[in-house]
Design an enzyme around this catalytic site. Structure first.
Site, PDB file in Angstrom:
ATOM      1  N   HIS A  70      11.223  27.349  -0.883  1.00 53.58           N
ATOM      2  CA  HIS A  70      10.081  27.677  -1.749  1.00 53.58           C
ATOM      3  C   HIS A  70       9.793  26.549  -2.745  1.00 53.58           C
ATOM      4  CE1 HIS A  70       7.507  31.078  -1.797  1.00 53.58           C
ATOM      5  NE2 HIS A  70       7.982  31.723  -2.829  1.00 53.58           N
ATOM      6  N   TYR A  95       6.938  30.390 -12.507  1.00 56.87           N
ATOM      7  CA  TYR A  95       7.463  30.895 -11.245  1.00 56.87           C
ATOM      8  C   TYR A  95       6.324  30.992 -10.231  1.00 56.87           C
ATOM      9  CZ  TYR A  95      11.929  31.623 -13.489  1.00 56.87           C
ATOM     10  OH  TYR A  95      13.099  31.414 -14.155  1.00 56.87           O
ATOM     11  N   TYR A 127      17.259  27.575  -7.703  1.00 57.26           N
ATOM     12  CA  TYR A 127      16.150  27.403  -6.770  1.00 57.26           C
ATOM     13  C   TYR A 127      15.945  25.944  -6.342  1.00 57.26           C
ATOM     14  CZ  TYR A 127      14.862  32.059  -8.436  1.00 57.26           C
ATOM     15  OH  TYR A 127      14.871  33.390  -8.767  1.00 57.26           O
ATOM     16  N   ASN A 138       2.183  34.511  -2.177  1.00 59.03           N
ATOM     17  CA  ASN A 138       1.866  35.039  -3.503  1.00 59.03           C
ATOM     18  C   ASN A 138       1.424  33.965  -4.496  1.00 59.03           C
ATOM     19  OD1 ASN A 138       2.291  37.735  -2.826  1.00 59.03           O
ATOM     20  ND2 ASN A 138       4.486  37.563  -3.199  1.00 59.03           N
ATOM     21  N   ASN A 193       4.886  33.110  -8.231  1.00 57.88           N
ATOM     22  CA  ASN A 193       3.854  34.138  -8.135  1.00 57.88           C
ATOM     23  C   ASN A 193       2.780  34.061  -9.206  1.00 57.88           C
ATOM     24  OD1 ASN A 193       5.351  34.946  -5.965  1.00 57.88           O
ATOM     25  ND2 ASN A 193       6.049  36.861  -6.862  1.00 57.88           N
TER      26      ASN A 193
END
Length: 186
Positions: A20, A64, A15, A112, A66
């Site tokens: 994001h 993470y 990631y 989220n 969310n």
């Protein structure tokens, strides 16, 4: 004066340079520029730094995206930082790439990470720095888009935007949200 700055993202090398993770990237850029280091703590990578008489705590949640609110709530309580002195840095699909907006409150807009923060703080009245990542993706492919690395062209422009976002963070901590909005919102 104490401040908590939360850069949102996902942990793991897969990631690292995704859209994001722009919140992590802003904090990593600030850390490199001002020579402070992150260490792994409960629920987040954490760094502390003093700037112009302000105590600033930086976190990169390891929960993470969310579940970002879990780490933010924990460190707000741990360091006794008020909601108005807590800034969340987040990617924003609704803004063109590189557009930066700081706001004292707002809706989660379907994000989220912001939705979880709003749930755990029991309010949408918390400052956020929205980093535009654009929305150049086919219908129904939003998840793929935000978890995809920036293009080579975007990467070449990214340092300028990261530096500007870092300047906005420091302005938030020293001049406050209203003055930072006046000086930086495009």
């Amino acid at each position: 004066m104490k401040y908590l700055i939360a850069g949102l993202g996902n942990i793991g090398p897969e990631y690292a340079f995704t859209r994001h993770n722009v919140g992590f990237m802003v904090l990593d850029r600030l850390a490199a520029e001002h020579d402070f280091k992150f260490s792994f703590e409960k629920l987040a990578y954490v760094a502390e730094w003093k700037h112009k008489g302000r105590q600033i705590y930086f976190i990169k949640p390891t929960t993470y995206m969310n579940l970002s609110g879990k780490a933010i709530r924990y460190y707000m309580d741990q360091y006794k930082v008020s909601t108005e002195n807590t800034l969340t840095i987040v990617d924003e699909l609704q803004l063109p790439y590189g557009t930066l907006r700081i706001k004292p409150k707002g809706s989660h807009g379907g994000h989220n990470g912001l939705k979880n923060i709003e749930e755990l703080l029991a309010t949408s009245d918390y400052p956020r720095l929205r980093f535009g990542i654009g929305n150049n993706f086919p219908r129904g492919r939003q998840v793929d888009y935000v978890l995809k690395a920036f293009s080579n062209e975007e990467m070449s422009e990214l340092p300028v935007f990261l530096d500007r976002a870092g300047d906005m963070v420091l302005s938030f901590c020293t001049l406050g949200i209203q003055q930072t909005m006046n000086n930086y919102n495009q």
